[in-house]
Design a protein around this motif. Sequence first.
Motif, PDB file in Angstrom:
ATOM      1  N   LEU A 775       0.859  -1.176   0.000  1.00 42.86           N
ATOM      2  CA  LEU A 775       0.000   0.000   0.000  1.00 42.86           C
ATOM      3  C   LEU A 775       0.898   1.229   0.000  1.00 42.86           C
ATOM      4  N   ASP A 776       0.751   2.059  -1.028  1.00 42.19           N
ATOM      5  CA  ASP A 776       1.559   3.268  -1.115  1.00 42.19           C
ATOM      6  C   ASP A 776       1.413   4.091   0.163  1.00 42.19           C
ATOM      7  N   GLY A 777       2.544   4.485   0.734  1.00 41.45           N
ATOM      8  CA  GLY A 777       2.530   5.333   1.921  1.00 41.45           C
ATOM      9  C   GLY A 777       2.459   4.580   3.230  1.00 41.45           C
ATOM     10  N   SER A 778       2.404   3.253   3.190  1.00 43.02           N
ATOM     11  CA  SER A 778       2.328   2.452   4.426  1.00 43.02           C
ATOM     12  C   SER A 778       3.420   1.393   4.408  1.00 43.02           C
ATOM     13  N   ASP A 779       4.234   1.402   5.460  1.00 42.36           N
ATOM     14  CA  ASP A 779       5.294   0.397   5.570  1.00 42.36           C
ATOM     15  C   ASP A 779       4.746  -0.963   5.958  1.00 42.36           C
ATOM     16  N   THR A 780       3.672  -0.952   6.736  1.00 41.57           N
ATOM     17  CA  THR A 780       3.061  -2.225   7.156  1.00 41.57           C
ATOM     18  C   THR A 780       1.573  -2.182   6.856  1.00 41.57           C
ATOM     19  N   ILE A 781       1.042  -3.320   6.470  1.00 36.68           N
ATOM     20  CA  ILE A 781      -0.396  -3.428   6.214  1.00 36.68           C
ATOM     21  C   ILE A 781      -0.916  -4.729   6.813  1.00 36.68           C
ATOM     22  N   ALA A 782      -2.191  -4.724   7.153  1.00 39.20           N
ATOM     23  CA  ALA A 782      -2.863  -5.915   7.676  1.00 39.20           C
ATOM     24  C   ALA A 782      -3.725  -6.505   6.564  1.00 39.20           C
ATOM     25  N   VAL A 783      -3.628  -7.824   6.388  1.00 35.34           N
ATOM     26  CA  VAL A 783      -4.367  -8.515   5.326  1.00 35.34           C
ATOM     27  C   VAL A 783      -5.217  -9.608   5.949  1.00 35.34           C
ATOM     28  N   THR A 784      -6.518  -9.611   5.620  1.00 30.82           N
ATOM     29  CA  THR A 784      -7.445 -10.614   6.133  1.00 30.82           C
ATOM     30  C   THR A 784      -8.075 -11.379   4.983  1.00 30.82           C
ATOM     31  N   ASP A 785      -8.037 -12.702   5.078  1.00 28.70           N
ATOM     32  CA  ASP A 785      -8.716 -13.563   4.110  1.00 28.70           C
ATOM     33  C   ASP A 785     -10.202 -13.588   4.475  1.00 28.70           C
ATOM     34  N   LEU A 786     -11.046 -12.980   3.649  1.00 25.06           N
ATOM     35  CA  LEU A 786     -12.457 -12.869   3.996  1.00 25.06           C
ATOM     36  C   LEU A 786     -13.200 -14.198   3.885  1.00 25.06           C
ATOM     37  N   PHE A 787     -12.646 -15.180   3.190  1.00 23.00           N
ATOM     38  CA  PHE A 787     -13.295 -16.489   3.120  1.00 23.00           C
ATOM     39  C   PHE A 787     -13.186 -17.239   4.445  1.00 23.00           C
ATOM     40  N   THR A 788     -12.125 -16.958   5.194  1.00 24.97           N
ATOM     41  CA  THR A 788     -11.900 -17.694   6.445  1.00 24.97           C
ATOM     42  C   THR A 788     -11.861 -16.777   7.665  1.00 24.97           C
ATOM     43  N   GLU A 789     -11.780 -15.463   7.452  1.00 20.75           N
ATOM     44  CA  GLU A 789     -11.605 -14.454   8.504  1.00 20.75           C
ATOM     45  C   GLU A 789     -10.263 -14.589   9.202  1.00 20.75           C
ATOM     46  N   ASN A 790      -9.288 -15.267   8.576  1.00 20.41           N
ATOM     47  CA  ASN A 790      -7.956 -15.440   9.156  1.00 20.41           C
ATOM     48  C   ASN A 790      -7.014 -14.357   8.649  1.00 20.41           C
ATOM     49  N   GLU A 791      -6.119 -13.910   9.521  1.00 20.56           N
ATOM     50  CA  GLU A 791      -5.092 -12.963   9.118  1.00 20.56           C
ATOM     51  C   GLU A 791      -4.014 -13.678   8.314  1.00 20.56           C
ATOM     52  N   MET A 792      -3.403 -12.951   7.397  1.00 25.21           N
ATOM     53  CA  MET A 792      -2.350 -13.536   6.569  1.00 25.21           C
ATOM     54  C   MET A 792      -1.311 -12.473   6.266  1.00 25.21           C
ATOM     55  N   GLY A 793      -0.194 -12.888   5.713  1.00 29.06           N
ATOM     56  CA  GLY A 793       0.875 -11.957   5.401  1.00 29.06           C
ATOM     57  C   GLY A 793       0.658 -11.251   4.080  1.00 29.06           C
ATOM     58  N   THR A 794       1.606 -10.399   3.751  1.00 30.18           N
ATOM     59  CA  THR A 794       1.520  -9.652   2.495  1.00 30.18           C
ATOM     60  C   THR A 794       2.122 -10.434   1.333  1.00 30.18           C
ATOM     61  N   GLN A 795       2.824 -11.502   1.622  1.00 27.52           N
ATOM     62  CA  GLN A 795       3.378 -12.366   0.583  1.00 27.52           C
ATOM     63  C   GLN A 795       2.745 -13.742   0.696  1.00 27.52           C
ATOM     64  N   PHE A 796       2.251 -14.242  -0.409  1.00 28.82           N
ATOM     65  CA  PHE A 796       1.550 -15.513  -0.388  1.00 28.82           C
ATOM     66  C   PHE A 796       1.510 -16.084  -1.805  1.00 28.82           C
ATOM     67  N   GLU A 797       1.064 -17.315  -1.921  1.00 31.62           N
ATOM     68  CA  GLU A 797       0.969 -17.986  -3.213  1.00 31.62           C
ATOM     69  C   GLU A 797      -0.493 -18.241  -3.558  1.00 31.62           C
ATOM     70  N   LEU A 798      -0.769 -18.235  -4.846  1.00 32.22           N
ATOM     71  CA  LEU A 798      -2.113 -18.535  -5.328  1.00 32.22           C
ATOM     72  C   LEU A 798      -1.983 -19.513  -6.492  1.00 32.22           C
ATOM     73  N   ALA A 799      -2.607 -20.670  -6.333  1.00 29.81           N
ATOM     74  CA  ALA A 799      -2.513 -21.723  -7.338  1.00 29.81           C
ATOM     75  C   ALA A 799      -3.325 -21.359  -8.576  1.00 29.81           C
ATOM     76  N   PRO A 800      -3.045 -21.983  -9.707  1.00 31.74           N
ATOM     77  CA  PRO A 800      -3.875 -21.755 -10.897  1.00 31.74           C
ATOM     78  C   PRO A 800      -5.342 -22.018 -10.587  1.00 31.74           C
ATOM     79  N   LYS A 801      -6.210 -21.163 -11.070  1.00 30.22           N
ATOM     80  CA  LYS A 801      -7.658 -21.182 -10.844  1.00 30.22           C
ATOM     81  C   LYS A 801      -8.030 -20.781  -9.416  1.00 30.22           C
ATOM     82  N   GLY A 802      -7.061 -20.316  -8.645  1.00 30.89           N
ATOM     83  CA  GLY A 802      -7.342 -19.906  -7.277  1.00 30.89           C
ATOM     84  C   GLY A 802      -8.075 -18.580  -7.218  1.00 30.89           C
ATOM     85  N   VAL A 803      -8.905 -18.422  -6.173  1.00 30.40           N
ATOM     86  CA  VAL A 803      -9.714 -17.217  -5.966  1.00 30.40           C
ATOM     87  C   VAL A 803      -9.478 -16.711  -4.545  1.00 30.40           C
TER      88      VAL A 803
END
Length: 811
Positions: A775-803
């Motif tokens: 996020l421009d202007g922010s050194d740290t950001i919080a990311v939440t997976d809305l499908f599970t309501e779990n917190e996650m990092g800013t770096q992650f993998e997404l498989a083919p056909k993943g949503v």
Amino acid sequence: MRNTLLCTAIAALLPLGLGACSEQKSEAAALEKPASESVANASPLEATALDKIGTLEAQVKEAQSKGLDVTREETTLWFAREFLKFANWDEQNRDAVAYMFGAYAPYEDQKDQLAKELPDFERSKVIEILDASIEELGKVIDGSITRRPVPKIDWENIEVSDNMLLSNGKPAFLYDYFSKSVGRPLTDTAVYNDHLGAIYHGGENLYPVDHDRAINSFLLKEDGTFDETLMKEVTDIDPSNVGFLIYWNMGIPEWVEKKEPEVRLGRSLFTGYDIDNPLVRDVWGKIASHTGELTRGKKVTQLGYILANEPHWFSEKGHWSQNFQEMNAISSYTLDAFRNWLDGKYQGDIKQLNGNWDSDFASFDSVQIDIPIDPAIRGTAKWYDWSRYNMDRAINWFTFLQGELRKGNPEADTSIKIMPDMFTENARSHGIDVEALTDLTSMIGNDAKTRETRALNRDQPEPWEAHYSWFWEEMSMSYDFMESVSPGKIHVNSESHFLSASWWRELDTSVDYVHSVYWLATLQGMDANMAWFWARDPDGSPEDRLEGEMNFFDPALAGSFAGSVNQQPHIANAYTQVMYDLNSFSEEIIALREQRRPIRLFYSETSAINKPKHMSEQWKAYESLFFDGFPVGFATENIINKQDHSQWDVIAVHSTQFVSASELAALQSYLNKGGTVIVDNTESLSMDEYGKPHSKSLEQGKGKLIVLNKKNDVAAMREAALEVAAASLSPIKLREDNGTDHKGSTWRVVQQDDGSYLVSILNIGKHTAKLNLSLDGSDTIAVTDLFTENEMGTQFELAPKGVMLLKVSAG
């Protein structure tokens, strides 16, 4: 068992009564039995499935005791029981199953083996969906993930607003099957239920979208009265059902043909008569007006009247449609109308026409043309004039139909089931101006198709296979175009070919593909869809039309059952599950798809008609912008003239050599009002519809004109467009590394009222994507997976056909 089965679903909907009919099946066969009643006689795979049903049932009870929503699991259990029943029917009726596999030629040699393997294939897939459901519900119960409850759609009180469908005041995405076990009564809850598209609500069985009754030419008798028996098929409909009515144009009464011997000349595949014939217009005008009056205000018309099923009038030599008598000749009425059109186009100057056509006609009344036309002359004035007229006469026909309908029902909503490849593919002899017809009707209509694997009529790899996990070109490009033309309209795909299509069938379709395609289609505007097709009767046998000897005008229907969703429990379940998820996040989806389209690609039907590969070139430009965090938009002469220019930052012109004088004037007007236009090189916009140089070229005016002087360089065009639109782009950035230079993750982002950002990401690429959010202007950001309501990092993998659907906030 991963087999590709060819299905030509072009036949779409056939009216009730066509094909061989069997005796009515026993209702008792459709009744569900508790798992424990059948274990003793079950096959090993069925016994395993029944045991897992028991496990899931126990989990469901536990979850209910904790107040957790189990709608998803109830659906999985229903499909599991149904497909175990279907597998047993398939096993006990192997010869009938083999016959249906053999109805499609590529599988004729394998029909017996496929019929033998099918029952256990279905049972194994039932086990798979049960295992997945058991695992997920276990995580819900132990608190590892948190799911949103599935909202109960109030099918009896759907509200049609300006640009969305509402249920209980919230956006709703309606779903069902287009052809649904034809011959079964609508009161049959074993076919019409919540899992297949209907929602049980308030103690009543509310059925899904009602669409079986076709308005057709036989409603009007020769004496001018209406056939009241047939009319009851239109009027005797449960008034509580939300739905649509369709104009079925295949046939024409014998009395019309006797009066008008030419009435079949100029027919097309699904329009069995000449649309220029005056008696045809009289017949259909009366039918449209009267049926509109009789059905006015009924819920069955809430999704409108479909004015035609897959219309097209391909008129070139050698086209496949000629095998179905499409445009093999034209009537005297069509020829006379073409002559009048030419007279107006050339302002009465026959010398100008002769100069363009290299002809020597004495007058417009003597003009002749050979139809079907030779595609070798594409790019000539004769080709352009016929192709443009063919489109204009179709526009005239549908304008007439809609006008007559609204004499009886002034509030009638309308759509046309347009095949989107009429836009995305290069052919232009088909008579379909997608922009004009989308603009004409009050709803967007189509039957878009996608596929997970290569088209079965192609031996060589398709271009998309090099980079993507499924073929998305037709759906995505056409949807963004239609939504650009009519951004405020309800969008109805009344025959979605995402699970099977004309030249695609994959028996072991992946669940991830189903999730990906429906998520993307809905993000790109789809409000309601009816999948092709549900053809199982409750006892497991195919619907009546598919029993006995299958002999149809279009052989497509005969081969459509084999390898369809009716043999894939994992896909039937996945379809319902993804629609549950979309409705759970309906407000977020609407916010994402209402995102502004800052970059508009200029589209010219003039170039599309004249050039043999125009749409292939436009696709490259579209594709280059699809992965930059915003929806791609289009601009045309009409869009520029009608819509608010503040809705975009720049119009980019790519490889568009031919434009009419009025198209060029629209771009000049946009520049004069301060707009920005990027043109790839001076060849674009240089010639009129007849290949003659324009006397004027674009001038900067009060705006900004950027000429790149580069040919076929979409990267340069994209870079220039992004630079112009930079101020409009989101501060959220997504970087992708998939091991190639070709992006595969398409994403959208919109800021929410609380300052956070909603981010949707779909990896339609063929490689796993390593993604990094910032996020421009922010050194740290919080990311939440809305499908599970779990917190996650800013770096992650997404498989083919993943949503993914994420909430991103400044840290």
